[in-house]
Every structure is written in C-alpha cells, then in structure tokens.
Design a protein around this motif. Structure first.
Motif, PDB file in Angstrom:
ATOM      1  N   GLY A 108       0.806  -1.214   0.000  1.00 36.02           N
ATOM      2  CA  GLY A 108       0.000   0.000   0.000  1.00 36.02           C
ATOM      3  C   GLY A 108       0.839   1.265   0.000  1.00 36.02           C
ATOM      4  N   TYR A 109       1.924   1.262   0.768  1.00 41.76           N
ATOM      5  CA  TYR A 109       2.698   2.487   0.912  1.00 41.76           C
ATOM      6  C   TYR A 109       3.927   2.511   0.018  1.00 41.76           C
ATOM      7  CZ  TYR A 109      -0.398   3.471   4.739  1.00 41.76           C
ATOM      8  OH  TYR A 109      -1.521   3.734   5.473  1.00 41.76           O
ATOM      9  N   GLY A 110       4.491   1.323  -0.231  1.00 44.90           N
ATOM     10  CA  GLY A 110       5.699   1.297  -1.050  1.00 44.90           C
ATOM     11  C   GLY A 110       5.440   0.904  -2.496  1.00 44.90           C
ATOM     12  N   GLY A 111       4.186   0.491  -2.800  1.00 45.20           N
ATOM     13  CA  GLY A 111       3.866   0.090  -4.160  1.00 45.20           C
ATOM     14  C   GLY A 111       4.554  -1.193  -4.602  1.00 45.20           C
ATOM     15  N   MET A 112       5.036  -1.990  -3.635  1.00 48.22           N
ATOM     16  CA  MET A 112       5.713  -3.235  -4.000  1.00 48.22           C
ATOM     17  C   MET A 112       4.730  -4.396  -3.871  1.00 48.22           C
ATOM     18  SD  MET A 112       9.263  -2.705  -1.904  1.00 48.22           S
ATOM     19  CE  MET A 112       8.857  -1.392  -0.765  1.00 48.22           C
ATOM     20  N   VAL A 113       4.313  -4.962  -4.997  1.00 42.90           N
ATOM     21  CA  VAL A 113       3.370  -6.072  -4.957  1.00 42.90           C
ATOM     22  C   VAL A 113       4.156  -7.366  -4.760  1.00 42.90           C
ATOM     23  CG1 VAL A 113       1.518  -7.272  -6.147  1.00 42.90           C
ATOM     24  CG2 VAL A 113       1.861  -4.829  -6.512  1.00 42.90           C
ATOM     25  N   SER A 114       4.336  -7.747  -3.500  1.00 47.70           N
ATOM     26  CA  SER A 114       5.040  -8.999  -3.218  1.00 47.70           C
ATOM     27  C   SER A 114       4.052 -10.151  -3.319  1.00 47.70           C
ATOM     28  CB  SER A 114       5.663  -8.956  -1.826  1.00 47.70           C
ATOM     29  OG  SER A 114       6.031 -10.263  -1.436  1.00 47.70           O
ATOM     30  N   PHE A 115       4.324 -11.070  -4.240  1.00 46.88           N
ATOM     31  CA  PHE A 115       3.446 -12.228  -4.377  1.00 46.88           C
ATOM     32  C   PHE A 115       4.119 -13.451  -3.765  1.00 46.88           C
ATOM     33  CE2 PHE A 115       0.202 -14.828  -6.452  1.00 46.88           C
ATOM     34  CZ  PHE A 115      -0.872 -13.983  -6.356  1.00 46.88           C
ATOM     35  N   GLY A 116       4.974 -13.186  -2.767  1.00 44.66           N
ATOM     36  CA  GLY A 116       5.662 -14.311  -2.138  1.00 44.66           C
ATOM     37  C   GLY A 116       5.755 -14.165  -0.639  1.00 44.66           C
ATOM     38  N   HIS A 117       4.784 -13.464  -0.043  1.00 48.49           N
ATOM     39  CA  HIS A 117       4.911 -13.209   1.381  1.00 48.49           C
ATOM     40  C   HIS A 117       4.663 -14.442   2.248  1.00 48.49           C
ATOM     41  CE1 HIS A 117       6.353  -9.303   2.033  1.00 48.49           C
ATOM     42  NE2 HIS A 117       5.766  -9.140   3.178  1.00 48.49           N
ATOM     43  N   ALA A 118       4.050 -15.460   1.676  1.00 48.19           N
ATOM     44  CA  ALA A 118       3.835 -16.677   2.463  1.00 48.19           C
ATOM     45  C   ALA A 118       5.161 -17.290   2.885  1.00 48.19           C
ATOM     46  CB  ALA A 118       3.019 -17.683   1.662  1.00 48.19           C
ATOM     47  N   ALA A 119       6.232 -17.004   2.133  1.00 49.81           N
ATOM     48  CA  ALA A 119       7.547 -17.535   2.492  1.00 49.81           C
ATOM     49  C   ALA A 119       7.908 -17.128   3.917  1.00 49.81           C
ATOM     50  CB  ALA A 119       8.603 -17.032   1.519  1.00 49.81           C
ATOM     51  N   TYR A 120       7.561 -15.905   4.293  1.00 51.21           N
ATOM     52  CA  TYR A 120       7.927 -15.423   5.628  1.00 51.21           C
ATOM     53  C   TYR A 120       7.071 -16.073   6.704  1.00 51.21           C
ATOM     54  CZ  TYR A 120      10.491 -12.195   2.794  1.00 51.21           C
ATOM     55  OH  TYR A 120      11.343 -11.687   1.860  1.00 51.21           O
ATOM     56  N   LEU A 121       5.806 -16.339   6.346  1.00 52.01           N
ATOM     57  CA  LEU A 121       4.955 -17.114   7.265  1.00 52.01           C
ATOM     58  C   LEU A 121       5.636 -18.451   7.572  1.00 52.01           C
ATOM     59  CD1 LEU A 121       1.232 -16.970   6.093  1.00 52.01           C
ATOM     60  CD2 LEU A 121       2.186 -16.058   8.185  1.00 52.01           C
TER      61      LEU A 121
END
Lengths: 305, 312
Positions: free
Chosen positions: B55-68
């Motif tokens: 939302g703030y940085g405009g970076m669409v990370s489609f891999g955030h589950a990796a951190y979960l």
C-alpha cells in the motif's frame, strides 16, 4: 556415466521444450499486452484433462490430442472475452488478483468434473517403444516425439513471427502498442488472437505430457512458476528468450537433480552429499534466475526493465 | 473521502471487539470461535505487514507466504532443539526473515512491475521447495509440534484464550508500529518513492535503500505472524508457504482496501470469515471464493470498502 549424462540431457531437453510451449504463450501476452496471467498453468492442466477425456471418447490418443487444440483455443477465447479484456488497462495488482481468482475457480471446476484423483492415458502403441542409445541404454520413443513436436512448434512460431503479416503486427505491438493502434491495426482483435493462441499452446503442452505424467489438478502450478522463471530469465516479450530460457531451466533442473548429489559426493561424505543434493537441486533454477537477474535485470534477450 | 472519518476510532472499535470476543465465546459456549479468531489475528498481522510495502511502497510482493513459513519453521526447528521460549522463537524467526528478505529483496528490487511480482513469487517457491526437500523436518508432510512455545518458562500458551490474547497484543503493537512508520519521515520517503522514484532521487534520496528496508521490516513482521500461526495450529508444513497462501494475503489486503493498514486487518477478517462460511456451504468453496474475487476486482476499484462507497 556418459550414458546417464546423455539420458538426463534428453530428459532435460524434453522438460525444457515443455516449459517453452507454456512460456511462449505467457511471454507473448506479457510482452504485448503487459498482462500478468496466473491462470495460464491451469489451461495447461485443462489441456491434459481434455486430452484424457477425448482419448477415451475417441479411443485414440492422437485424435484426443487433435481435439484438445481447438478446445483449449476456445477456452482461451472465452476467458479473453469474459474476463481478461476488462483487465488490460488495469494495474498489475488487479490482473494478478483476478487471474488468481480464476485459478481457484478453474481448478475447483476441474475437480468437480473429473475428481481429485489422478488420471492417466495410454500412449499409442506405435510410440510406446524405445530406441537404443549408446551401450545398453534405451530411450522412450514418445519422449523423443515430444522433443521433436516441441522443436517443430518452436520453428513454426519463429516463422509466423518473422515471416507473416500477423507476426509483423505482433512484433510491432510489442515495441509500441499505441503507435500500432494509431496506424489502424485493430489491437483488440490482435490481443484476442494472441491470447487464444497462447492458450492453445499451453493446452498442446498439457496434452503432450498427459501420457508420461499423471494428470492431476496440481500439475499446472509448479509448471506455471517455472514458466515465470523462464520468462524472467529470457526477457519478457521475447520468444527467442523464452526458448533459450526454457532449455536452460529444463537442463539445469534435470541435470542438477541427478548430478548435484554426485558432484557433492566429491567434496563431502555420501550421506551428507545426498541430503544436501536433495535440498539444493530444486533451488538451482532460482539461484540461476537470481544470478542472471543480478547481471542483466531485463533478462537475457529483454529490452525493457 | 474515507469510509470512516477517523481511523483511530475505527481501530479502537475493531480491536475492542476482538478483545471482548473470548467472553462472547464463553457466553455462547463456542470454543471454536476463539480458534478461528486466533487464526484471523495471525493472518491480520501478515496482511498488515504486506500492506505496509504494497500500500505504501507500491511493492506487490506475491511471495509473502515464504515469511509465514520461515516463522513457522523457526518454531519447529528450535522446539526440536529443546528451545521453547517464545521470545527466542521470535528472534530467530525475525533474524532468518531479515536475511531472506535482504537477499531476495535486493535482487527483486532491481526490477519493476510484472518482474517484481514474478520474482517474489519465484523466490517464495524456492523457499517452499527447500522445506519440501528438508526430510529431517518431515519434508512435504511437515512436523507436528509437541507443545506450544513457552512464555518466561511458563506453558500458559497451551490455553487457547491466552494464545489469542498474545496474538491480539502483538497485532495491536505491530499496528501501532506500522502507523508510526507510515507517518515518519521514512514512511513519507517510501510513499514518495512509490509515486515518483525519479523525483525522489533528484531531491537526494535513494529509493532503493528505503524500499529494501521496508521490504525487510515487512518480512520480519510476517515471520512473527508465522511464529504465532505455528503455535495456533501446533503443526508446521511447507503448505504454509504455498503460493496460494501468498495470493490469499494479497487478497486480504485488497479486500480491506490497500494502503490504510486497518483495512488489512479488516480484510483478513472478511476473507477468512468468507472462507469459513463458504466452506460450510460446500466443499467446493474455492470455486465460489474465486468467483467473488474475480467479481470484486472487475467491478470495484478500492476493495470491499470501495463497493460500499460506490464507483468513482
């Protein structure tokens, strides 16, 4: 050892060719329409299911394969008209989300229609034999046919793109979409054609591998992400890049899995080497991608970042 | 033009509602309510973290589950080694997530747009395959945790309600942190870099450094969510980092309306409740969920909150 190498080389090529058929459609859609399609892997999966069903209905794998082509073309056409068309001028985030939704819908629909259990189709008797390689090694004819069909498709694609009118428009569209549109080319129609054609290539790939892989609802996903890696390596929009990237990924993945542990055994004890090899091999392609990106952010054949 | 004029009020109402929920569960004699709500809170932390960069940085990370997954495996691996303290689990998870985010972020941020989406997705898949082939920890099947993390040597987290309040406290703390970050000079540079990186560079900022820092912060916050999620399910497997999970996190952020932090919390709540409700209706719930998702994206510009506001 050399025999094993030759065998794995052929396996790697076959995998690479398969990835190319999927990545070709993706990269065209990316390059020309600037559009992210997560549902492309699902179309490959549907292609495999349709090939199984059509083969059962007609009693012939060859006929099943031939029927799959127009069927997946039609599915691509339908999806483009119903959903994708509305998304071209939206942000990438919207495209990713809508196609992600489609992945859920189509995967579930496939499970409803065909069930979650894996299916298989018998390969034609004519192609089920094997040919001798060096020494006692033999290689299945069918896999050679897959390689051959993929190479023919790649050559055909190259001819269409470089030698025909529609190919010219396609290349022009990839370079400057607005200008092509201003010159009077119906860009919408061009998009629809490319999309349907890409879907057909993915469906073709799915139908080709149906006899050698198990056909299940998850088969599209791993291939989709590898196809992304291929496109990123090759450079978005470049079919040549997709071809080089696909072969590279196919070979690195296949050879890494079989020879990684063997090479590691030279520097560490066997059990540790086997374990490390098993963990490292699946990561090799991604490390390759990272290395290529570090050197060339636009990919091997990419012009744009 | 906000749906709710004051975000602080909305946050107070939402978090108070979460705080009194266990009492409601007792009154209704429905202990499953707390279990679902714990899961919602864990995902709310992850969605909050994602919204910070999306939302703030405009970076669409489609891999955030990796951190979960990294957070969850930190719990599994340390517990196996005999270390059960929640604080240490968190520290290990944060450190591992920071390293992963630093390396993958530095490479991903060299690229833009579609490339960034695909590369974050690919790296998450790499992490996924790493844990799939890690046979010491169950490979594809994952591992069942014998016990939850301990807090100051006490096993109080075994109680579902205690776990619930721990996650809630974490969520509120991280929410306030995220709000503070977005209001700080750092947050403004980040937003500026999203709007116009060239101009930011011209006035003397290096967008890359700010974006990478934000990416790392977001990854660490998501790993905390992973630690709590592992405790909540008492089970850790590579499925935590499946790319579908990454997609669901983006869906949560978008459902709540991107770039407003509280929306991510609301979005996680909406998405998971919708999932629960659809799963009761039919076993083929992904079909309906996907259909709703496609329709929301096609016909609303600002997530579900945009639906209520009408089209602009």
């Amino acid at each position: 050892m050399t025999n094993l190498f030759l065998l794995q080389l052929l396996n790697g090529m076959q995998f690479g060719i398969l990835l190319f058929l999927i990545a070709a459609g993706l990269t065209l859609v990316f390059g020309i329409m600037d559009f992210v399609n997560l549902a492309h892997g699902v179309i490959y999966m549907i292609g495999a299911y349709l090939a199984v069903t059509f083969a059962q209905m007609t009693g012939s794998y060859g006929l099943g394969l031939l029927l799959t082509l127009p069927a997946t073309l039609l599915i691509g056409l339908l999806l483009e008209l119903l959903v994708f068309r509305k998304l071209y001028d939206r942000p990438h985030l919207d495209q990713v989300l809508a196609t992600f939704g489609l992945v859920m819908v189509l995967t579930e629909a496939v499970e409803i229609i065909w069930g979650a259990a894996p299916l298989s189709v018998r390969m034609p008797d004519l192609l089920s034999g094997s040919v001798p390689l060096v020494g006692p090694m033999r290689y299945p004819v069918f896999r050679l046919v897959v390689i051959g069909a993929g190479l023919v498709t790649a050559a055909g694609l190259w001819l269409v793109i470089t030698r025909t009118r529609i190919g010219m428009r396609l290349r022009a569209g990839a370079t400057n979409r607005a200008m092509v549109s201003a010159l009077g080319v119906d860009i919408r129609k061009l998009f629809t054609i490319i999309f349907a054609f890409g879907a057909m290539l993915a469906g073709f790939a799915g139908a080709m591998v149906a006899p050698i892989l198990t056909v299940d609802p998850g088969m599209g996903e791993s291939v989709l992400i590898l196809a992304f890696v291929v496109i990123v390596i090759g450079g978005i929009g470049s079919v040549k890049g997709a071809f080089a990237g696909a072969l590279l990924v196919g070979l690195v993945d296949t050879l890494g899995r079989s020879f990684g542990p063997i090479i590691l055994r030279a520097v560490m004890e066997p059990s540790a080497a086997a374990q490390a090899g098993r963990v490292l091999a699946p990561m090799l392609v991604y490390i390759l991608m990272a290395a290529i990106l570090a050197a060339r952010p636009a990919g091997l054949f990419g012009a744009r970042t | 033009m906000r749906l709710i004029p004051n975000r602080a009020w909305a946050a107070t109402i939402l978090f108070t509602a979460f705080a009194v929920l266990p009492f409601l569960a007792v009154a209704l004699d429905d202990s499953y309510l707390v279990v679902i709500a714990s899961r919602i809170l864990c995902y709310a932390i992850a969605a909050l973290a994602l919204d910070l960069i999306l939302g703030y940085g405009g970076m669409v990370s489609f891999g955030h589950a990796a951190y979960l997954g990294i957070g969850a495996y930190a719990v599994a691996i340390l517990s196996r080694a005999g270390i059960t303290d929640l604080g240490l689990h968190m520290l290990a998870a944060i450190a591992a997530a920071a390293v992963f985010a630093l390396v993958t972020g530095a490479i991903s941020l060299r690229t833009r747009g579609i490339y960034f989406i695909m590369i974050t997705l690919a790296f998450a898949q790499m992490a996924y395959f790493f844990f799939v082939s890690l046979s010491a920890y169950g490979g594809d099947d994952g591992v069942t945790l014998n016990a939850r993390s301990t807090l100051f040597g006490q096993t109080i987290l075994e109680d579902d309600t205690a776990l619930y309040y721990t996650v809630l406290v974490l969520l509120i703390g991280l929410y306030l942190l995220a709000v503070a970050i977005t209001r700080s000079r750092f947050g403004r540079v980040l937003t500026g870099a999203r709007e116009n990186p060239v101009r930011m560079q011209a006035i003397g900022f290096s967008p890359f450094r700010y974006q990478l820092t934000a990416f790392i912060i977001s990854g660490c916050m998501t790993a905390i969510a992973g630690v709590m999620l592992a405790n909540q399910t008492s089970y850790v497997s590579p499925a935590f980092m499946n790319w579908h999970r990454s997609g669901e996190l983006v869906v949560m952020v978008v459902f709540g309306g991107i770039g407003n932090l509280l929306g991510a919390v609301a979005g996680a709540t909406i998405a998971l409740l919708l999932e629960e409700w659809l799963a009761v209706l039919t076993e083929h719930w992904p079909l309906l969920f996907g259909l709703i998702l496609v329709l929301v994206v096609l016909y609303s510009r600002d997530g579900l909150s945009g639906l209520f506001r009408g089209r602009r």
